[in-house]
Design a protein around this motif. Structure first.
Motif, PDB file in Angstrom:
ATOM      1  N   ASP A   1       0.855  -1.188   0.000  1.00 59.96           N
ATOM      2  CA  ASP A   1       0.000   0.000   0.000  1.00 59.96           C
ATOM      3  C   ASP A   1       0.887   1.232   0.000  1.00 59.96           C
ATOM      4  OD1 ASP A   1      -1.823   2.002   0.336  1.00 59.96           O
ATOM      5  OD2 ASP A   1      -2.588   1.332   2.270  1.00 59.96           O
ATOM      6  N   GLY A   2       1.064   1.815  -1.180  1.00 62.87           N
ATOM      7  CA  GLY A   2       1.914   2.987  -1.311  1.00 62.87           C
ATOM      8  C   GLY A   2       1.146   4.293  -1.419  1.00 62.87           C
ATOM      9  N   ILE A   3      -0.150   4.255  -1.132  1.00 64.05           N
ATOM     10  CA  ILE A   3      -0.967   5.470  -1.233  1.00 64.05           C
ATOM     11  C   ILE A   3      -0.469   6.516  -0.235  1.00 64.05           C
ATOM     12  CG2 ILE A   3      -3.253   6.435  -0.787  1.00 64.05           C
ATOM     13  CD1 ILE A   3      -3.232   4.969  -3.364  1.00 64.05           C
ATOM     14  N   VAL A   4      -0.297   7.744  -0.713  1.00 58.89           N
ATOM     15  CA  VAL A   4       0.051   8.876   0.139  1.00 58.89           C
ATOM     16  C   VAL A   4      -1.188   9.769   0.236  1.00 58.89           C
ATOM     17  CG1 VAL A   4       1.503  10.921   0.396  1.00 58.89           C
ATOM     18  CG2 VAL A   4       2.494   8.785  -0.459  1.00 58.89           C
ATOM     19  N   VAL A   5      -1.765   9.836   1.411  1.00 58.40           N
ATOM     20  CA  VAL A   5      -3.036  10.534   1.601  1.00 58.40           C
ATOM     21  C   VAL A   5      -2.930  12.015   1.200  1.00 58.40           C
ATOM     22  CG1 VAL A   5      -4.742  11.258   3.319  1.00 58.40           C
ATOM     23  CG2 VAL A   5      -3.772   8.946   3.411  1.00 58.40           C
TER      24      VAL A   5
ATOM     25  N   TRP B   1       8.895  -0.408  -2.171  1.00 55.32           N
ATOM     26  CA  TRP B   1       8.424  -1.757  -1.874  1.00 55.32           C
ATOM     27  C   TRP B   1       9.309  -2.467  -0.851  1.00 55.32           C
ATOM     28  CZ3 TRP B   1       7.083  -4.084  -7.363  1.00 55.32           C
ATOM     29  CH2 TRP B   1       6.059  -3.317  -7.936  1.00 55.32           C
ATOM     30  N   ARG B   2      10.552  -2.019  -0.709  1.00 58.28           N
ATOM     31  CA  ARG B   2      11.497  -2.678   0.193  1.00 58.28           C
ATOM     32  C   ARG B   2      11.713  -1.899   1.492  1.00 58.28           C
ATOM     33  NH1 ARG B   2      14.912  -6.668  -2.142  1.00 58.28           N
ATOM     34  NH2 ARG B   2      14.290  -7.163  -4.275  1.00 58.28           N
ATOM     35  N   CYS B   3      11.161  -0.728   1.582  1.00 57.43           N
ATOM     36  CA  CYS B   3      11.282   0.077   2.790  1.00 57.43           C
ATOM     37  C   CYS B   3      10.515  -0.607   3.936  1.00 57.43           C
ATOM     38  CB  CYS B   3      10.711   1.470   2.545  1.00 57.43           C
ATOM     39  SG  CYS B   3      10.789   2.578   3.973  1.00 57.43           S
ATOM     40  N   PRO B   4      11.036  -0.586   5.148  1.00 53.60           N
ATOM     41  CA  PRO B   4      10.331  -1.245   6.263  1.00 53.60           C
ATOM     42  C   PRO B   4       9.056  -0.534   6.702  1.00 53.60           C
ATOM     43  CG  PRO B   4      12.289  -0.108   7.059  1.00 53.60           C
ATOM     44  CD  PRO B   4      12.349  -0.073   5.565  1.00 53.60           C
ATOM     45  N   TYR B   5       8.879   0.726   6.266  1.00 57.41           N
ATOM     46  CA  TYR B   5       7.708   1.497   6.689  1.00 57.41           C
ATOM     47  C   TYR B   5       6.877   1.923   5.483  1.00 57.41           C
ATOM     48  CZ  TYR B   5      11.051   1.915  10.496  1.00 57.41           C
ATOM     49  OH  TYR B   5      11.987   1.636  11.469  1.00 57.41           O
ATOM     50  N   SER B   6       5.568   1.991   5.673  1.00 59.26           N
ATOM     51  CA  SER B   6       4.699   2.463   4.601  1.00 59.26           C
ATOM     52  C   SER B   6       5.048   3.914   4.280  1.00 59.26           C
ATOM     53  CB  SER B   6       3.230   2.346   4.997  1.00 59.26           C
ATOM     54  OG  SER B   6       2.926   3.236   6.052  1.00 59.26           O
ATOM     55  N   ILE B   7       5.029   4.238   3.010  1.00 57.03           N
ATOM     56  CA  ILE B   7       5.465   5.562   2.576  1.00 57.03           C
ATOM     57  C   ILE B   7       4.563   6.659   3.128  1.00 57.03           C
ATOM     58  CG2 ILE B   7       4.132   5.572   0.435  1.00 57.03           C
ATOM     59  CD1 ILE B   7       7.768   6.788   0.845  1.00 57.03           C
ATOM     60  N   ASN B   8       3.303   6.328   3.407  1.00 62.55           N
ATOM     61  CA  ASN B   8       2.370   7.319   3.945  1.00 62.55           C
ATOM     62  C   ASN B   8       2.671   7.676   5.395  1.00 62.55           C
ATOM     63  OD1 ASN B   8      -0.101   8.961   3.644  1.00 62.55           O
ATOM     64  ND2 ASN B   8      -0.966   7.535   5.132  1.00 62.55           N
ATOM     65  N   SER B   9       3.457   6.826   6.086  1.00 63.14           N
ATOM     66  CA  SER B   9       3.688   7.046   7.517  1.00 63.14           C
ATOM     67  C   SER B   9       5.060   7.641   7.823  1.00 63.14           C
ATOM     68  CB  SER B   9       3.534   5.723   8.275  1.00 63.14           C
ATOM     69  OG  SER B   9       4.573   4.820   7.960  1.00 63.14           O
ATOM     70  N   ILE B  10       5.822   7.987   6.784  1.00 61.29           N
ATOM     71  CA  ILE B  10       7.162   8.522   7.051  1.00 61.29           C
ATOM     72  C   ILE B  10       7.336   9.965   6.597  1.00 61.29           C
ATOM     73  CG2 ILE B  10       8.137   6.204   6.783  1.00 61.29           C
ATOM     74  CD1 ILE B  10       9.408   7.179   4.187  1.00 61.29           C
ATOM     75  N   GLY B  11       6.344  10.522   5.891  1.00 67.89           N
ATOM     76  CA  GLY B  11       6.504  11.845   5.303  1.00 67.89           C
ATOM     77  C   GLY B  11       6.870  12.927   6.295  1.00 67.89           C
ATOM     78  N   GLU B  12       6.114  13.037   7.391  1.00 65.38           N
ATOM     79  CA  GLU B  12       6.379  14.088   8.379  1.00 65.38           C
ATOM     80  C   GLU B  12       7.728  13.882   9.057  1.00 65.38           C
ATOM     81  OE1 GLU B  12       3.726  12.237   8.200  1.00 65.38           O
ATOM     82  OE2 GLU B  12       1.899  13.458   8.162  1.00 65.38           O
ATOM     83  N   VAL B  13       8.055  12.617   9.347  1.00 65.83           N
ATOM     84  CA  VAL B  13       9.343  12.332   9.990  1.00 65.83           C
ATOM     85  C   VAL B  13      10.491  12.672   9.045  1.00 65.83           C
ATOM     86  CG1 VAL B  13      10.771  10.546  11.061  1.00 65.83           C
ATOM     87  CG2 VAL B  13       8.284  10.504  11.356  1.00 65.83           C
ATOM     88  N   ALA B  14      10.348  12.306   7.775  1.00 65.39           N
ATOM     89  CA  ALA B  14      11.392  12.603   6.790  1.00 65.39           C
ATOM     90  C   ALA B  14      11.581  14.111   6.645  1.00 65.39           C
ATOM     91  CB  ALA B  14      11.039  11.972   5.444  1.00 65.39           C
ATOM     92  N   ALA B  15      10.473  14.853   6.601  1.00 64.67           N
ATOM     93  CA  ALA B  15      10.553  16.309   6.470  1.00 64.67           C
ATOM     94  C   ALA B  15      11.247  16.927   7.683  1.00 64.67           C
ATOM     95  CB  ALA B  15       9.164  16.904   6.296  1.00 64.67           C
ATOM     96  N   LEU B  16      10.902  16.440   8.884  1.00 67.19           N
ATOM     97  CA  LEU B  16      11.530  16.950  10.102  1.00 67.19           C
ATOM     98  C   LEU B  16      13.034  16.682  10.101  1.00 67.19           C
ATOM     99  CD1 LEU B  16      11.234  18.250  12.882  1.00 67.19           C
ATOM    100  CD2 LEU B  16      10.736  15.978  13.822  1.00 67.19           C
ATOM    101  N   LEU B  17      13.425  15.495   9.661  1.00 68.26           N
ATOM    102  CA  LEU B  17      14.852  15.170   9.577  1.00 68.26           C
ATOM    103  C   LEU B  17      15.571  16.102   8.608  1.00 68.26           C
ATOM    104  CD1 LEU B  17      14.635  11.274   9.474  1.00 68.26           C
ATOM    105  CD2 LEU B  17      15.605  12.652  11.330  1.00 68.26           C
ATOM    106  N   PHE B  18      14.910  16.398   7.508  1.00 70.08           N
ATOM    107  CA  PHE B  18      15.494  17.315   6.522  1.00 70.08           C
ATOM    108  C   PHE B  18      15.697  18.697   7.123  1.00 70.08           C
ATOM    109  CE2 PHE B  18      14.646  20.736   3.466  1.00 70.08           C
ATOM    110  CZ  PHE B  18      15.711  20.562   2.586  1.00 70.08           C
ATOM    111  N   TYR B  19      14.679  19.213   7.798  1.00 71.89           N
ATOM    112  CA  TYR B  19      14.790  20.549   8.378  1.00 71.89           C
ATOM    113  C   TYR B  19      15.857  20.603   9.471  1.00 71.89           C
ATOM    114  CZ  TYR B  19      10.547  22.023   5.947  1.00 71.89           C
ATOM    115  OH  TYR B  19       9.616  22.348   4.984  1.00 71.89           O
ATOM    116  N   VAL B  20      15.906  19.569  10.311  1.00 67.80           N
ATOM    117  CA  VAL B  20      16.916  19.534  11.369  1.00 67.80           C
ATOM    118  C   VAL B  20      18.313  19.518  10.779  1.00 67.80           C
ATOM    119  CG1 VAL B  20      17.887  18.111  13.206  1.00 67.80           C
ATOM    120  CG2 VAL B  20      15.410  18.480  13.090  1.00 67.80           C
ATOM    121  N   GLN B  21      18.504  18.687   9.749  1.00 65.46           N
ATOM    122  CA  GLN B  21      19.826  18.585   9.130  1.00 65.46           C
ATOM    123  C   GLN B  21      20.173  19.855   8.363  1.00 65.46           C
ATOM    124  OE1 GLN B  21      20.223  15.619   6.009  1.00 65.46           O
ATOM    125  NE2 GLN B  21      22.347  15.237   6.568  1.00 65.46           N
ATOM    126  N   HIS B  22      19.197  20.393   7.652  1.00 70.31           N
ATOM    127  CA  HIS B  22      19.458  21.548   6.787  1.00 70.31           C
ATOM    128  C   HIS B  22      19.669  22.824   7.597  1.00 70.31           C
ATOM    129  CE1 HIS B  22      19.534  23.215   2.755  1.00 70.31           C
ATOM    130  NE2 HIS B  22      18.746  24.215   3.155  1.00 70.31           N
TER     131      HIS B  22
END
Length: 255
Positions: A95-99, A208-229
């Motif tokens: 399930d790769g749907i991104v709400v 398809w190989r990521c351990p987490y559904s793509i819909n559940s990582i967006g906010e975390v990924a964005a936060l990591l980007f902002y913290v790093q950037h």
């Protein structure tokens, strides 16, 4: 993208009507169709990808476990559901749907899937291949999506492609599908189920190989980007805040 709203569905419908008319006039055997599928959709995936996602989840870094715990289990959800039992073995559905992309986006892509399945069943070659997440201008112009893309690299298997890379690979897949009449895209090839048309030759960018559904990582990924950037800005602001608090504690408010 989601900003298209209903226009995306209308464009897909218009294109589908054109395809249907050409197929009717020229005959399915004389027409080849080609589509680019979004990786943020629902597909049958190879069992190897399913097993890799589970293995990566079992070996997830400590910080990802902490994020899941701190968010009450609402983020970093497992990227699999129950296997589907079929006459040809167990099947994994990803399930790769991104709400955030909205229902119109999903419907517009579904129309293309439907036409692909019907056209192939009626005798057409259909080159429908899954393209990876790509840093196109339309995507990165949305600040939220751009930040999420910037943070994807912190998750197992995920890779965002440059537009030139995606263009080259998808172009090569199209040529392969046209010339290799033994591939799954040709109606003469037997598929256990019509949905197996899509994973053949998929270039999904790791979703398809990521351990987490793509819909559940967006906010975390964005936060990591902002913290790093903006790490230096955050450190500087924190230091200034601590220094100001210490001054007020020792000297009081200036009068």
């Amino acid at each position: 993208q989601s900003t298209w709203g209903a226009l995306h569905v209308q464009v897909s419908l218009a294109m589908d009507m054109i395809c249907a008319d050409v197929l009717k006039r020229r005959g399915h055997a004389n027409v080849n169709l080609a589509y680019l599928c979004s990786p943020t959709d629902v597909f049958v995936r190879p069992m190897e990808a399913y097993e890799e996602a589970r293995h990566a989840h079992a070996n997830q870094p400590l910080w990802q476990k902490l994020v899941r715990a701190l968010t009450g289990g609402s983020r970093l959800l497992p990227n699999w559901g129950p296997l589907v039992s079929t006459p040809y073995g167990n099947v994994s559905i990803v399930d790769g749907i991104v709400v955030a992309q909205g229902p119109n986006y999903a419907l517009a892509k579904r129309i293309q899937h439907w036409r692909s399945i019907v056209a192939r069943a009626e005798g057409s070659m259909v080159s429908t291949n899954i393209a990876p997440s790509t840093a196109t201008t339309s995507v990165v112009s949305n600040a939220s999506f751009a930040a999420a893309y910037g943070g994807f690299k912190h998750f197992h298997a995920l890779e965002v492609m440059y537009q030139q890379t995606s263009n080259a690979v998808m172009g090569a897949l199209l040529i392969h599908d046209i010339r290799n009449k033994k591939c799954a895209k040709w109606p003469r090839s037997q598929l256990p189920n019509p949905m197996f048309l899509f994973p053949a030759g998929a270039f999904h960018g790791g979703i398809w190989r990521c351990p987490y559904s793509i819909n559940s990582i967006g906010e975390v990924a964005a936060l990591l980007f902002y913290v790093q950037h903006y790490a230096l800005h955050i450190v500087a602001a924190s230091a200034a805040s601590v220094a100001g608090s210490a001054y007020l504690w020792t000297h009081g408010l200036p009068i």
